[in-house]
Design a protein around this motif. Sequence first.
Motif, short mmCIF file in Angstrom:
data_model
loop_
_atom_site.label_atom_id
_atom_site.label_comp_id
_atom_site.label_asym_id
_atom_site.label_seq_id
_atom_site.Cartn_x
_atom_site.Cartn_y
_atom_site.Cartn_z
N MET A 1 24.30 -59.93 73.52
CA MET A 1 24.04 -58.96 72.48
C MET A 1 22.69 -59.22 71.80
N LYS A 2 22.37 -60.49 71.59
CA LYS A 2 21.10 -60.80 70.94
C LYS A 2 19.91 -60.35 71.80
N THR A 3 20.07 -60.49 73.11
CA THR A 3 19.01 -60.03 74.01
C THR A 3 18.82 -58.54 73.91
N LEU A 4 19.92 -57.79 73.86
CA LEU A 4 19.84 -56.34 73.73
C LEU A 4 19.19 -55.95 72.41
N ILE A 5 19.55 -56.63 71.33
CA ILE A 5 18.94 -56.35 70.03
C ILE A 5 17.43 -56.54 70.10
N SER A 6 17.00 -57.64 70.66
CA SER A 6 15.57 -57.94 70.75
C SER A 6 14.84 -56.94 71.64
N THR A 7 15.43 -56.63 72.79
CA THR A 7 14.81 -55.71 73.73
C THR A 7 14.71 -54.30 73.15
N SER A 8 15.79 -53.85 72.53
CA SER A 8 15.80 -52.51 71.93
C SER A 8 14.75 -52.39 70.84
N LEU A 9 14.64 -53.42 70.01
CA LEU A 9 13.64 -53.39 68.94
C LEU A 9 12.23 -53.33 69.51
N GLU A 10 11.95 -54.14 70.53
CA GLU A 10 10.63 -54.14 71.15
C GLU A 10 10.30 -52.76 71.73
N GLN A 11 11.28 -52.14 72.39
CA GLN A 11 11.04 -50.83 73.00
C GLN A 11 10.85 -49.75 71.94
N SER A 12 11.58 -49.83 70.84
CA SER A 12 11.44 -48.86 69.76
C SER A 12 10.07 -48.97 69.12
N VAL A 13 9.66 -50.20 68.83
CA VAL A 13 8.34 -50.42 68.23
C VAL A 13 7.25 -49.94 69.18
N LYS A 14 7.40 -50.21 70.48
CA LYS A 14 6.39 -49.78 71.46
C LYS A 14 6.29 -48.25 71.49
N ALA A 15 7.43 -47.56 71.43
CA ALA A 15 7.40 -46.09 71.41
C ALA A 15 6.63 -45.58 70.20
N GLN A 16 6.86 -46.20 69.05
CA GLN A 16 6.14 -45.79 67.83
C GLN A 16 4.65 -46.10 67.93
N GLN A 17 4.33 -47.28 68.45
CA GLN A 17 2.92 -47.64 68.59
C GLN A 17 2.20 -46.73 69.57
N ASP A 18 2.84 -46.45 70.71
CA ASP A 18 2.23 -45.58 71.71
C ASP A 18 2.02 -44.18 71.15
N PHE A 19 3.00 -43.69 70.41
CA PHE A 19 2.89 -42.37 69.82
C PHE A 19 1.76 -42.33 68.78
N ALA A 20 1.70 -43.33 67.92
CA ALA A 20 0.66 -43.37 66.89
C ALA A 20 -0.73 -43.43 67.52
N ALA A 21 -0.86 -44.21 68.58
CA ALA A 21 -2.16 -44.34 69.25
C ALA A 21 -2.58 -43.02 69.90
N ALA A 22 -1.62 -42.30 70.47
CA ALA A 22 -1.94 -41.07 71.19
C ALA A 22 -2.04 -39.85 70.27
N SER A 23 -1.40 -39.90 69.11
CA SER A 23 -1.22 -38.67 68.33
C SER A 23 -1.70 -38.74 66.89
N SER A 24 -2.47 -39.76 66.51
CA SER A 24 -2.86 -39.86 65.10
C SER A 24 -3.64 -38.63 64.65
N ASP A 25 -4.50 -38.10 65.50
CA ASP A 25 -5.25 -36.89 65.12
C ASP A 25 -4.31 -35.70 64.92
N ARG A 26 -3.28 -35.61 65.75
CA ARG A 26 -2.32 -34.51 65.61
C ARG A 26 -1.47 -34.68 64.37
N ILE A 27 -1.15 -35.91 64.01
CA ILE A 27 -0.40 -36.16 62.77
C ILE A 27 -1.22 -35.68 61.58
N VAL A 28 -2.50 -36.03 61.57
CA VAL A 28 -3.38 -35.59 60.49
C VAL A 28 -3.46 -34.06 60.46
#
Length: 197
Positions: A1-28
């Motif tokens: 379970m701890k592995t799943l928690i860590s992996t899920s968190l890493e993937q969620s953060v990566k999705a947010q980081q990738d989105f912010a990097a690709a879409s900051s101009d669109r957010i503005v």
Amino acid sequence: MKTLISTSLEQSVKAQQDFAAASSDRIVQLVEWIIETFQGGGKLLIFGNGGSAADAQHMAAEFVNRFKISRRPLPAIALTTDSSVLTSIGNDFGYDLIFVKQIEALGKPGDLVLAISTSGTSPNVVKAVEIAREMGIRTVALTGGTDRPGGDLGPLVDLLLNVPADSTPHIQETHLWVEHMVCELVEREMFGDSRAA
């Protein structure tokens, strides 16, 4: 379970980081359009299904009440909350029109439509965007996916913000992050940040 928690968190953060990097101009751009809408006497119409419906309601509440700053209410409406309207349209005309008829009733040029769909393919959301465009209302979609970014909504909207991930939970987590970010930026731009709670 701890592995799943860590992996899920890493993937969620990566999705947010990738989105912010690709879409900051669109957010503005979205922030600028929302401010323009509010200052011009228009309203923000937000909708989606399931978790996206919850997001629509959450975001509307942040604008009507407040996010971090005590200020005047801002006109945002979630088209997902009136059970009598939703069920009567669904019963009489079909589920695909539950947002269409509300946009026809409430929308006007000068408003802004924000469609939220993890896949970008929900028929009732797509139809609502189509009718909004026919009515001369500016349209934005918040979607997710890598194979077909934006799904059916991508080519229809004036502005697409697509999370480049394929996990529905991580797309939804990113949607919530950007919704909060947009609310904060709109408040700061319109009212300053000196009164932040």
